[in-house]
Design an enzyme around this catalytic site. Structure first.
Site, PDB file in Angstrom:
ATOM      1  N   HIS A 146     -92.488 -45.926  12.626  1.00  0.00           N
ATOM      2  CA  HIS A 146     -92.849 -45.284  11.355  1.00  0.00           C
ATOM      3  C   HIS A 146     -92.316 -45.951  10.217  1.00  0.00           C
ATOM      4  CE1 HIS A 146     -94.241 -42.022  13.620  1.00  0.00           C
ATOM      5  NE2 HIS A 146     -93.588 -40.989  13.084  1.00  0.00           N
ATOM      6  N   TYR A 162     -87.260 -33.355   7.716  1.00  0.00           N
ATOM      7  CA  TYR A 162     -88.220 -33.787   8.652  1.00  0.00           C
ATOM      8  C   TYR A 162     -89.049 -34.944   7.928  1.00  0.00           C
ATOM      9  CZ  TYR A 162     -87.529 -29.281  11.334  1.00  0.00           C
ATOM     10  OH  TYR A 162     -86.742 -28.293  11.623  1.00  0.00           O
ATOM     11  N   GLU A 163     -89.267 -35.742   8.921  1.00  0.00           N
ATOM     12  CA  GLU A 163     -90.005 -37.090   8.244  1.00  0.00           C
ATOM     13  C   GLU A 163     -91.010 -36.928   7.682  1.00  0.00           C
ATOM     14  OE1 GLU A 163     -89.727 -39.508  12.087  1.00  0.00           O
ATOM     15  OE2 GLU A 163     -91.724 -38.610  12.752  1.00  0.00           O
ATOM     16  N   SER A 164     -91.818 -35.905   7.985  1.00  0.00           N
ATOM     17  CA  SER A 164     -92.970 -35.669   7.463  1.00  0.00           C
ATOM     18  C   SER A 164     -92.740 -35.484   5.646  1.00  0.00           C
ATOM     19  CB  SER A 164     -93.563 -34.327   7.684  1.00  0.00           C
ATOM     20  OG  SER A 164     -92.903 -33.259   7.452  1.00  0.00           O
ATOM     21  N   GLY A 165     -91.589 -35.769   5.398  1.00  0.00           N
ATOM     22  CA  GLY A 165     -91.453 -35.535   3.783  1.00  0.00           C
ATOM     23  C   GLY A 165     -90.785 -34.364   3.273  1.00  0.00           C
TER      24      GLY A 165
END
Lengths: 282, 256, 282, 256
Positions: free
Chosen positions: C104, D49-52
């Site tokens: 990612h 969370y890595e979604s921002g």
């Protein structure tokens, strides 16, 4: 983790003699009140970093707080020179100042790389420009895929970042609106940080899900100083005092009138004096 | 209708812009020229200021590059790193504006120092955005008043690249944008010779004699084979420009 | 400059056989309606790029649209495998597919570098990870100031980016809210772009001065397709159809049930079918 | 009170977190553990969370890493490039969570392939954020069910670094974060030997015999000199966890 303290305590705890400090704000939200506190606490030997050293650094330099200035454009925007800076740089008054000069792109990228925890920033820059001849911190790197040569500068690494924002909540989170400049990157590039704010609210309430917010745990100190960006401005609160920027030219041109101004407006006052400029737009 | 040389310079620059332009605007005359274009013949022109303001439509001219007016009237405002990375370096700007304390015959600019860099006679503001504006924008318009002090035979310092040493020197620096295609002064419009890239007078403003340009240039200035005359400012152009300045003056006089 | 066209026209004009195409959206705002149009127009030999190939790529791959997949995490989030992808990759049905695999961080940095017009991205990554052994597009560069070794990947360069957003205004500017992922970077990394939106408004009205907006002049085509992200979701409009994501596992496990689903829901329908999922939160 | 091995694993992981943690949370058991900690003893824990989504407080567990619930309950949401650059790589995360299809004795993980990379028997999802989570977070907690298939003598592929070949091998890769300090399974809690960095059983969950752990491990598993017993789940922990799952189940059953 952000603590709510007085401005004097915030500067006492987070700005040390010899520190590399950035007071940022791209025209907007310049932390003047905090800069004045640094003058009152007589910090010395600072390396001052700012893309556009503004009146705030003219004042600090004129008071002999800095050994070095790192910048990309030094002037009173739309008005002229910063006379205190020029006096220090050209004539050594009140003490000599060293410079490290970059372009805006280099400084912006350096802050970005600092926030990203990288050791350097790379960008397509300085081509045919002479600054790379006189600044050893501008190097070249080669793209491992295309062999294109790009410019590289060290990532920003600050001891302390000082910025101003519109609002903090009770958890010490800070929200910026309008021209956000490099403030977020400056804070994230620094070991310590001070944020002065117009007001402290219970919570930010309705807002964009993508609002520009720095969590409290990324900050050292949050201080309520209404009007603390004057004569710069705070979007949604008060306007830039362009008249003062113009008036500064005459004040700063002369060493005595400069010292008189500092005596009256900085040494003789505290952060509360900024409240006179505070205002919230309807 | 009477007009000043500065008004002529500003209007000439404004006319060179169109609705297809995405401009990286500097403070001062460039800002006046871009907004004049927007308020007259190019209502869809996109104005971007390096403070991060995208598609801004200021009602008054900003005193600084980050006046509140710019953000309040913008489509949106991005961070300064994003501005320099995604928008300028990303190659999305068609026209960048520059000026300077000194220009040479190849349209290189100096805004850094008068005298030697380490020990200058006059310390100027420095490059700001100029070094990368000069190379990243599709083309560059330069706007500056013309005099022997500013149009010099040799720059004290090359802050930003024009055509370097002329000819294909710009490409040798790895730069493939057009560079300064026009220089607007208070006397004339200059354009680079297609091959040598040396600036030549393309058109004289009304009433300006060749000798005035020669006298205001620190090198033996060349004239194009066919030198035109810059069309007179129209009443509309002057009116819009003066109203813009009047609004600006009124706004900037205000204290906060 | 964005033009308002039908979805069929947008895909016809902007997606060509053999193109490198990204349909992005980090779980949120995945452009399913546009993906279905690409299937209907029978594009072939695409290189499909996505950080998290989702059902949308399972559908495209199952229909043989792609020669190559570039990704960093391939699966049905929280559910399991993408069976159509695995069938193509492991068994070559309906045609073989090549992969280029990253992390990612690498993909996100590649998009960022693409938007920034750089030839490569650099980051502190892949340390001790085996992907760099099998992917020749992962290289190393050395910081010219600290000698630290960092990872480098090529910047993203797309022929076409396809994304979904909440709103466009009449000038073709597009506003994104919520989890904005890499959508902006994908569009700015691409030669051409298609944005489908829930609605077109006269203007965006009151909004954060720092709203995430792509100006119309950075886009190729803007198409109103209400519900166009279903079964993904649109913040402020409708929720993720988690039940459909779970149901997809059984549909896609079998080649025949997959083709039957595509026949009924993609080939036999048009973008208007998505309107059934459109909804605006109060 | 009855409880499942998975509940024990989740609760053990949750207990290891505190109000001082800034967690990079993955989907599944890590998400359950982090939110359980937040809803019990660590209300000020920061979940990212890595979604921002920064400082998110989901009421139900997300099915995907980018569920709307995460953004709606977040302090703010940033772009994914910013998340990976400023927040993860920037060194602001104290604790990252990982799991995988395979783990080896030095806590290296495989989520990429079973079999050879170029021609796998099973193509797994791949690394996602793991390669950089593994090296950028202050420490790593690994949560995964224990079996001979997953706790293997040799990984088919090293997706993300644990302690490499053990000893100071992690540092040799230029990584100076702590790495996997704890592995929570459905049978026990493992910790690396301070010197060799080989995983050793630090505590057994109540009722689990050493032989069960040995039988569920693909290498000759070592036990710490003093193996503790993981404290039983409390009624409160089980209640909060089960309510969280019940809310989640109800929410995810809904169609849009």
């Amino acid at each position: 983790m952000a603590t709510f303290v007085s401005l004097a305590e915030a500067v006492e705890a987070n700005v040390k003699d010899g520190d590399k400090v950035a007071m940022e704000g791209f025209t907007h939200l310049i932390p003047f009140a905090a800069g004045h506190e640094v003058i009152r606490q007589q910090r010395k030997h600072l390396t001052l970093v700012r893309m556009t050293p503004d009146l705030i650094y003219d004042q600090l330099i004129g008071m002999g707080a800095a050994d070095k200035l790192m910048f990309s454009w030094v002037g009173n925007p739309g008005v002229g020179s910063l006379h205190r800076f020029r006096d220090a740089y050209e004539k050594g008054w009140p003490r000599p100042i060293e410079i490290e000069e970059h372009s805006h792109a280099a400084m912006a990228n350096a802050y970005e790389a600092g926030a990203a925890g990288l050791p350097f920033a790379t960008f397509r820059g300085y081509r045919g420009a002479e600054l790379k001849r006189v600044n050893p911190n501008i190097k070249e790197i080669v793209c491992p895929f295309t062999a294109e040569k790009l410019a590289a500068v060290p990532a920003m690494k600050l001891d302390c970042a000082i910025v101003h924002a519109q609002r903090a909540d009770r958890a010490g989170n800070v929200m910026f609106e309008g021209i956000v400049g490099v403030q977020k990157e400056a804070v994230l590039s620094a070991k310590r940080s001070i944020v002065t704010v117009e007001e402290i609210v219970d919570d930010f309430g309705e807002r964009s899900p993508n609002a520009v917010i720095l969590p409290g745990w990324t900050l050292s100190a949050v201080v309520k100083v209404p009007g603390g960006a004057h004569p710069s401005y705070a979007h949604g609160y008060y306007k830039r005092d362009n008249a003062f920027y113009k008036a500064w030219d005459a004040i700063a041109r002369d060493r005595d009138s400069f010292r008189a101004w500092i005596d009256e407006h900085v040494l003789g006052k505290g952060p509360d004096a900024f409240a006179a400029h505070a205002r919230k737009a309807a | 209708m009477n007009y000043s040389p500065t008004e002529m310079m500003t209007i000439a620059a404004a006319r060179a812009l169109s609705d297809n332009d995405v401009c990286f605007v500097g403070i001062g005359t460039p800002s006046a020229a871009c907004n004049l274009a927007r308020l007259t013949h190019a209502p869809r022109i996109v104005l971007i200021y390096e403070s991060g303001t995208l598609e801004t439509k200021p009602n008054v001219l900003p005193l600084s590059i980050g006046d509140g007016e710019l953000s309040e009237t913008a489509l949106t405002t991005v961070s300064v790193p994003e501005m320099f990375r995604y928008w300028l370096q990303g190659g999305r700007i068609t026209t960048g504006f520059l000026g300077g304390a000194q220009i040479d015959r190849f349209a290189n600019l100096n805004t850094t120092v008068v005298g030697p860099y380490a020990k200058p006679n006059v310390r100027l503001p420095g490059g700001g955005g100029a070094p990368e504006i000069a190379t990243s924008c599709g083309r560059i318009f330069i706007v500056m008043a013309q005099s022997k002090r500013s149009f010099v035979d040799k720059l004290d310092f090359v802050t930003s690249l024009g055509f370097g040493k002329g000819g294909d020197d710009r490409a040798k620096h790895g730069v493939n944008t057009q560079g300064p295609t026009k220089v607007f002064t208070d006397l004339c419009v200059l354009e680079p010779d297609p091959k040598s890239k040396e600036l030549m007078v393309a058109s004289l403003h009304p009433g300006v004699a060749r000798e005035q340009v020669v006298d205001a240039t620190g090198w033996p200035i060349k004239f194009a084979a066919k030198v035109g005359e810059t069309p007179l400012p129209t009443a509309k152009e002057l009116q819009v420009l003066r109203e813009l300045y009047a609004r600006t003056e009124a706004a900037h006089g205000e204290a906060a």
